[in-house]
Scaffold this active site. Structure first.
Site, PDB file in Angstrom:
ATOM      1  N   HIS A 193       0.822  -1.208   0.000  1.00  0.00           N
ATOM      2  CA  HIS A 193       0.000   0.000   0.000  1.00  0.00           C
ATOM      3  C   HIS A 193       0.855   1.256   0.000  1.00  0.00           C
ATOM      4  CE1 HIS A 193      -3.234  -2.669   1.378  1.00  0.00           C
ATOM      5  NE2 HIS A 193      -2.427  -3.059   2.329  1.00  0.00           N
ATOM      6  N   TYR A 224       6.417   4.847  -2.080  1.00  0.00           N
ATOM      7  CA  TYR A 224       7.244   5.275  -3.205  1.00  0.00           C
ATOM      8  C   TYR A 224       8.590   4.572  -3.077  1.00  0.00           C
ATOM      9  CZ  TYR A 224      10.389   7.766  -6.219  1.00  0.00           C
ATOM     10  OH  TYR A 224      11.329   8.038  -7.176  1.00  0.00           O
TER      11      TYR A 224
END
Length: 265
Positions: free
Chosen positions: A174, A177
């Protein structure tokens, strides 16, 4: 019509289509009958249109690109005819899926809506992701550049990867980056994790060892190495290398001030 019909006389393609249907039937709890993908699932329709376009891409490029254009307009699914898609692929819901020219997707992988397998800049040659077998690409995940995703890996919702390699069985489930990173086999990257790869001038690499665990909302300030089997506590900012099998916690100590809110009024 003749060109389309010729494709589905090819036994290998027929076998591939059958595998696509079987995977949808077994993976999608909403699919109760084998005929449902054939009649109702636009992700399946878009994928089979891609297979037609891919079949003719060498001999009839304009025809293949026309198919891509029509499918993109009608279904909001854009798969370049030169991409390489394996068998047993499930494209679920499908809206907003973009798969670039040199992308590779391995057998039995699953792709959800909003997934991008894109390129970076104007570079030529192999410039799109290479996705292994039985990989899950969850909704709205963005994977760009010539990077490799290992077999059985999981890329979760709203995860962006760039110039990053994920090993076999690695997970980033989830809101993460992952840039300029190498993530080992069976490593787990928690929600909200960021590899802080840019110092304002240069970009630096983050290495996460196999079977390591990165806690939720961690910032890994590159260049940094997380050892094999190591743990990073949730909410940590990691600026130094973490040895194998170690636990690293880098966050402020919790302070509780009794009756603070009452005295503030």
């Amino acid at each position: 019509i003749h060109d389309v019909g010729a494709v589905f006389k090819n036994k290998d393609i027929i076998d591939t289509v059958e595998e696509d249907i079987n995977e949808i039937y077994h993976k999608d709890p909403a699919c109760n009958y084998l005929f449902q993908p054939l009649l109702f699932y636009k992700g399946f329709h878009a994928l089979q249109a891609y297979r037609v376009a891919n079949y003719w891409v060498e001999e009839k490029l304009s025809f293949s690109l026309y198919i891509q254009s029509v499918v993109s307009e009608k279904f909001n699914v854009d798969i370049h005819p030169n991409a390489k898609m394996g068998k047993g692929i499930m494209v679920d819901h499908a809206s907003g899926v973009v798969i670039g020219e040199t992308a590779i997707v391995g057998d039995y992988s699953s792709i959800f809506h909003g997934v991008t397998l894109g390129g970076v800049g104007s570079e030529k040659g192999q410039r799109h992701p290479q996705v292994g077998k039985n990989v899950l690409l969850s909704a709205n995940s963005t994977i760009v550049g010539n990077i490799k995703i290992g077999d059985n890996a999981k890329i979760g919702n709203f995860v962006e990867t760039k110039k990053t390699k994920l090993g076999d069985g690695a997970k980033a489930n989830h809101l993460a980056y992952l840039g300029d990173a190498e993530i080992g086999d069976k490593a787990n990257v928690g929600a909200g994790t960021i590899t802080c790869n840019y110092d304002g001038t240069d970009k630096h690499k983050t290495t996460i060892g196999k079977e390591s665990f990165i806690g939720t909302n961690s910032s890994l300030v590159a260049p940094v190495n997380i050892g094999e089997g190591a743990y990073v506590g949730a909410g940590s900012v990691i600026t130094k290398d973490v040895p194998n099998d170690a636990l690293a916690v880098g966050r402020g100590k919790q302070v509780i001030k009794e009756d603070w809110a009452k005295n503030k009024k």
